[in-house]
Design a protein around this motif. Structure first.
Motif, short mmCIF file in Angstrom:
data_model
loop_
_atom_site.label_atom_id
_atom_site.label_comp_id
_atom_site.label_asym_id
_atom_site.label_seq_id
_atom_site.Cartn_x
_atom_site.Cartn_y
_atom_site.Cartn_z
N VAL A 231 52.35 -9.15 68.07
CA VAL A 231 53.75 -8.76 68.15
C VAL A 231 54.55 -9.80 68.93
N ASN A 232 54.05 -10.23 70.06
CA ASN A 232 54.75 -11.23 70.86
C ASN A 232 54.91 -12.55 70.13
N THR A 233 53.89 -12.93 69.39
CA THR A 233 53.91 -14.21 68.69
C THR A 233 54.78 -14.18 67.44
N SER A 234 54.90 -13.00 66.82
CA SER A 234 55.57 -12.91 65.52
C SER A 234 56.95 -12.27 65.57
N PHE A 235 57.37 -11.78 66.72
CA PHE A 235 58.62 -11.01 66.78
C PHE A 235 59.81 -11.86 66.32
N ASP A 236 60.57 -11.29 65.38
CA ASP A 236 61.77 -11.91 64.82
C ASP A 236 61.49 -13.29 64.23
N LYS A 237 60.28 -13.43 63.67
CA LYS A 237 59.87 -14.67 63.02
C LYS A 237 59.61 -14.38 61.53
N PRO A 238 59.74 -15.40 60.69
CA PRO A 238 59.47 -15.20 59.26
C PRO A 238 58.00 -15.33 58.91
N TYR A 239 57.13 -15.07 59.86
CA TYR A 239 55.70 -15.18 59.63
C TYR A 239 54.98 -14.21 60.57
N ILE A 240 53.69 -13.97 60.29
CA ILE A 240 52.82 -13.18 61.15
C ILE A 240 51.75 -14.11 61.68
N ASN A 241 51.61 -14.15 63.01
CA ASN A 241 50.65 -15.08 63.59
C ASN A 241 50.17 -14.56 64.94
N MET A 242 49.14 -15.19 65.47
CA MET A 242 48.62 -14.90 66.80
C MET A 242 48.69 -16.17 67.63
N SER A 243 48.68 -16.01 68.94
CA SER A 243 48.59 -17.18 69.80
C SER A 243 47.20 -17.79 69.67
N LYS A 244 47.10 -19.05 69.94
CA LYS A 244 45.83 -19.76 69.75
C LYS A 244 44.69 -19.16 70.57
N PRO A 245 44.87 -18.87 71.88
CA PRO A 245 43.72 -18.35 72.65
C PRO A 245 43.24 -16.98 72.19
N ILE A 246 44.17 -16.10 71.80
CA ILE A 246 43.76 -14.76 71.35
C ILE A 246 43.16 -14.84 69.95
N PHE A 247 43.73 -15.69 69.12
CA PHE A 247 43.17 -15.90 67.77
C PHE A 247 41.73 -16.39 67.88
N GLU A 248 41.51 -17.41 68.69
CA GLU A 248 40.18 -17.99 68.81
C GLU A 248 39.19 -17.00 69.39
N ALA A 249 39.62 -16.23 70.39
CA ALA A 249 38.72 -15.23 70.98
C ALA A 249 38.39 -14.13 69.98
N THR A 250 39.37 -13.71 69.20
CA THR A 250 39.15 -12.66 68.19
C THR A 250 38.12 -13.10 67.17
N PHE A 251 38.23 -14.32 66.71
CA PHE A 251 37.31 -14.76 65.68
C PHE A 251 35.96 -15.19 66.25
N ALA A 252 35.93 -15.54 67.52
CA ALA A 252 34.64 -15.75 68.17
C ALA A 252 33.89 -14.43 68.29
N LEU A 253 34.62 -13.35 68.57
CA LEU A 253 34.00 -12.03 68.64
C LEU A 253 33.51 -11.61 67.26
N HIS A 254 34.27 -11.93 66.22
CA HIS A 254 33.82 -11.64 64.86
C HIS A 254 32.53 -12.39 64.55
N ASP A 255 32.46 -13.66 64.95
CA ASP A 255 31.24 -14.44 64.70
C ASP A 255 30.05 -13.84 65.44
N PHE A 256 30.28 -13.38 66.66
CA PHE A 256 29.21 -12.72 67.42
C PHE A 256 28.70 -11.50 66.67
N MET A 257 29.62 -10.67 66.15
CA MET A 257 29.22 -9.47 65.42
C MET A 257 28.50 -9.84 64.12
N TYR A 258 28.95 -10.88 63.48
CA TYR A 258 28.32 -11.30 62.22
C TYR A 258 26.85 -11.68 62.46
N LYS A 259 26.61 -12.42 63.53
CA LYS A 259 25.25 -12.89 63.80
C LYS A 259 24.34 -11.78 64.33
#
Length: 336
Positions: A231-259
């Motif tokens: 929400v903070n990253t995308s508010f009043d923007k023409p796109y939906i996105n995450m900040s780099k540190p939260i994005f990277e942590a989220t997908f690192a957690l996904h990789d952990f669950m995958y393995k």
């Protein structure tokens, strides 16, 4: 004519972001339907999905754990509801169209197979041209529901459904559709952790500490961090996105669950047996298409047999697949 529907349309115009998808601007349906004075077009789509057979079947389809012994594990239905709630929270905060987001979320997994992604992977091997649950979800709402009539949903809902599982470099046509791609992952990463902990194959202290220090040390903290960040990253923007540190942590957690859970745990111990059942049932109907229900037989005039058999078999719930296997391959006097 002043109707409740027009009232909602005016509210959308007044309070939604300039980047929101207004229901009055929909590209419409494949064929016209009668007017409704109560609901906007996206609200009608939401209701059509909820009342569909495919939606009801989700309650008996695997999320991660096959036929778990317990009442608290997620199914494909409870996953869908959690995706919907996360997506609606994001949409409301960004002043996007909550009705459109809800409709896409509720329909995004209608094409999932029995036995979760293991079933999907097997059908992908068996069907010429492959099998993907997102594309099958679109096929369900455009063709398979109502014996060939489909649900006749609006373009924006259908596009959001088929786009939800694509790589993050491929953007859906609406911001509401883009939200679903994130909400889906936020939901399943966190509820799969909770299910794995409940099953005693994971514990909170086994989660990567560096990731949890960024996202949070409980399910609620992690989901809140992810939602707040998007929400903070995308508010009043023409796109939906995450900040780099939260994005990277989220997908690192996904990789952990995958393995550790998705490909290497007792949660998957019975998958080979389940997949073998699915494959034998598929082979049976490839050789005996006249044993499928009449509606699926009529599809053979237009579609290849492997695609139609996949349509039929992918609609099975886990429980029905087991019963069908017993019916086709187990002598009745052997059954308990």
């Amino acid at each position: 004519m002043n109707t409740y529907k027009n009232h909602f349309i005016e509210i959308e115009k007044q309070i939604l972001s300039k980047y929101a998808s207004l229901s009055c601007n929909t590209k419409g349906r494949d064929y016209p339907i009668s007017e409704d004075n109560l609901r906007t077009e996206y609200q009608r789509d939401r209701d059509r999905i909820i009342h569909s057979k495919a939606f009801r079947r989700l309650k008996h389809k695997t999320q991660v754990f096959l036929a778990p012994d317990g009442d608290h594990y997620r199914t494909r239905l409870t996953h869908t509801l959690e995706v919907s709630q996360i997506a609606r929270t994001i949409a409301k905060a960004l002043r996007l169209n909550e009705d459109l987001v809800e409709a896409i979320a509720l329909g995004h997994d209608l094409g999932h197979t029995p036995f979760g992604h293991a079933g999907e992977k097997k059908l992908n091997e068996l069907v010429d041209g492959g099998f993907e649950h997102a594309k099958q979800s679109l096929r369900v709402v455009e063709l398979l529901e109502h014996d060939g009539q489909g649900l006749n949903l609006t373009y924006e809902v259908r596009e959001g459904i088929v786009s939800h599982n694509q790589p993050f470099t491929n953007t859906p046509v609406t911001l509401e559709g883009e939200i679903i791609k994130y909400a889906d992952r936020f939901a399943y990463i966190n509820h799969d952790i909770e299910d794995a902990i409940f099953a005693d194959i994971l514990s909170e202290d086994k989660l990567p500490k560096d990731i949890c220090d960024v996202l949070g040390h409980t399910k609620g903290e992690r989901i809140n961090t992810m939602i707040t960040d998007i929400v903070n990253t995308s508010f009043d923007k023409p796109y939906i996105n995450m900040s780099k540190p939260i994005f990277e942590a989220t997908f690192a957690l996904h990789d952990f669950m995958y393995k550790n859970i998705y490909t290497n745990s007792c949660a998957k111990a019975d998958e080979p047996k389940a997949v073998a059942m699915l494959e034998q049932i598929f082979d049976y109907y490839m050789k005996n298409p006249n044993q499928m229900p009449q509606y699926y037989q009529t599809l053979l005039d237009t579609y290849k047999i492997d695609r139609v058999v996949a349509d039929y078999v992918s609609s099975f719930t886990d429980q029905y697949c087991v019963r069908k296997f017993e019916e086709l391959f187990i002598p009745s006097f052997w059954k308990k």
